[in-house]
Design an enzyme around this catalytic site. Sequence first.
Site, PDB file in Angstrom:
ATOM      1  N   ASP A  52       0.820  -1.221   0.000  1.00 55.52           N
ATOM      2  CA  ASP A  52       0.000   0.000   0.000  1.00 55.52           C
ATOM      3  C   ASP A  52       0.850   1.265   0.000  1.00 55.52           C
ATOM      4  OD1 ASP A  52      -2.010  -1.936   0.509  1.00 55.52           O
ATOM      5  OD2 ASP A  52      -1.787  -1.647   2.663  1.00 55.52           O
ATOM      6  N   GLU A  70     -10.966  -0.917  -3.223  1.00 52.50           N
ATOM      7  CA  GLU A  70     -10.240  -0.135  -2.222  1.00 52.50           C
ATOM      8  C   GLU A  70      -9.139   0.657  -2.915  1.00 52.50           C
ATOM      9  OE1 GLU A  70      -8.830  -3.238   0.309  1.00 52.50           O
ATOM     10  OE2 GLU A  70      -7.235  -3.859  -1.052  1.00 52.50           O
TER      11      GLU A  70
END
Length: 749
Positions: A323, A482
């Site tokens: 991420d 997401e």
Amino acid sequence: MGLAGPAAPAQAAEITDGLALWYKLDATSGTVAVDSSGNGRNGTVNGTAGWSGNGQGLTFNGSDTYVKVPDNIMSGMNSITVSMDVQIDATQATPYFLYGFGNTASSGAGNGYLFTTGNSFRAAIASGNSSTEQNTRTSAALQRSVWKHVTYTQTGTTGVLYEDGVEKARNTSVTLTPGSIGSGITTANHIGRSVYTSDKLFKGRIRDFRVYDRALSPGEVLDVSGNTTGIGAATHPDLKIDAIVDDATSEITLPLTEGTDLTTLAPQFTIAQGATISPASGTPRDFTSPVTYEVTGSGGEKRTWTVEALEMKSPVLPGLTADPNLVRFGDTFYMYPTTDGFAGWSGTKFKAYSSKDLVHWTDHGVILDLGPDVSWADARAWAPTATEKNGKYYFYYSADTNIGVAVSDSPTGPFTDPLGKPLIARGAFTGQMIDPAVFTDDDGKRYLYWGNGRAYVVPLNDDMVSFDASKVTDITPSGYNEGTFVIKRNGTYYFMWSENDTRDENYRVAYATGSSPTGPWTKRGVILEKDLTLGIKGPGHHSVAQVPGTDDWYIAYHRFAIPGGDGTHRETTVDRLEFDSGGLIKKVVPTLSSIDPVSVGTVLPTHTNRSLQSVNFPGRYTAVRSDNLAYLDPVTSSSTPTVKQSATFTVVPGLADPTCYSFRDSSGRYLRHKDFRVRADASNGTAVFTKDATFCARPGSVTGSVSLESYNYPGRYLRHYNYELRIDTFQDTATFRADSSFKAVSPWA
């Protein structure tokens, strides 16, 4: 049933050393699976026996067909090989085993076993139920409706899973031996049936099923697979990871450590017994471009292989990270990732990394630790993002499926929690409150994005730690999961996100375009996805940064660690992101080599409000126009200064030249003439310019020396042609002055 693959290999009978059981499954009728190993371990076919007798093996109907293998088949084995040809029916239900050797508890659960399944393709050995499994696994399902050769070998602490003779997965941490299961007593040994009574039966065909009491070598595995022109592996001392062998395309990639001399590589190749390769293994060759080899099988059949060598410069961050949030502050890039490698993504700490060139990164250590630094959460530290405003740095992060914010005077922390509670609490909106991202528009307005399952955006208040909940907008596009990220280019807003689950090798990035930070959005498609030819799986949860003064963009993202990674074992890399002539994003090419170093130079901070002040200098007057644009009044008389006034401006990209920057006030007007802009320059030393100029968009020329100085950016200088701006460490205002030689050539209109 699909394509008919090759018959059992002609040389198979020659590999008899250690053969414990061999079911050719080539009968035309009956209920006996004849053991051709000579060990007398015949199996019993239960249910409907779909014999073909023409090399197509035994058909399993998925309802009642399975083969019972004699008890205690693995007794005394410290090593094992199980291999077979298998064709999985397209309608196979899951979960299922291709075979299972072990025991079943009274509850119907497995109780110690060895098995292989095609969905996802993996093998495992267990001492009890599924919680004790030690897996050797891929992340993809074994292809259905075609014949595939499957082999699992285990010896010592290493299990290896092969497809068509080529290694697909390896586990070097196996602690169980086949003979230890049930202390050698196994009564639930089956082909086509699981040791779990609730699982589905196998549907498809199996032939040439073998068990050895030793681990076959890679060359032997190729031979029993029938892939006699295959290359099972390629080795070289400078490989950074194992060579990537793509049997379907006859291509091999050699990912080498940085600095390896590609002009004289001499890789070694694993081929089947009786096969030859030309040029021979170990022959030095120039690999600066891909080269070819020809493999000749034992029967004279030939295949050409293409082998490419590359320097593997990824991952760009050490260890396991995911991420990544890539952001530029001034002339430095920063990366804020999730610390990965924990079951259930249970990490608690955030770290920061910095780089001048996107290639060489400095680890600044932990900048926020949920345990001691955050009172309301101490687990699941995920997916942070950072931004800057007025010299303060704001760090937004996921913590235990809440979103928090922390503040620091430095991009490398330490960060502190100003709220003592989540900025967005779990359950505040539909979906998970995770994966924050911040976008700053040209007018300096900040927008916070977040969400899993649903995507949201809201303008942040000026304090950067609050927002008006009534302004939250749901912007969820089709396919969204997401990892939102937003950029702006040439007036177009680009809204990007990740699709599918991060544990899925099909995790990927898609995007849409819009006319504002909140949409409406037009979905454009997928821009980043897996490349199995390079072993790249699950690329996603990205961020994007631009090299200032250029149209060069870069994308940071995570992928499954190579080799052997999965949804909790990921690594971070950087590749180029490009646009086509119509402004759409081109498909990103994921690489193992990453990028070459980039140059940023000295950068004027943009979107930063400062007080720009017109200051009198002895012997000169200053004046302030009615439109609040400050300028020097080029009068010729000498007198005491009488006017001093300030106005707030924002640093924004220039007009004609995007590498320049201008000062613009809150109503959108530029300070001075539109051609007066400043650009970053690495010059050292104070500069004073002498130049004819037109100020404030009014006619008139001036001569003399004028210096601009102090814009709160320590130790750097900004230049537009000959105009210099000196940056002072301690001042928060930009000032300009005229010296005694300054005078007007013609009066103002």
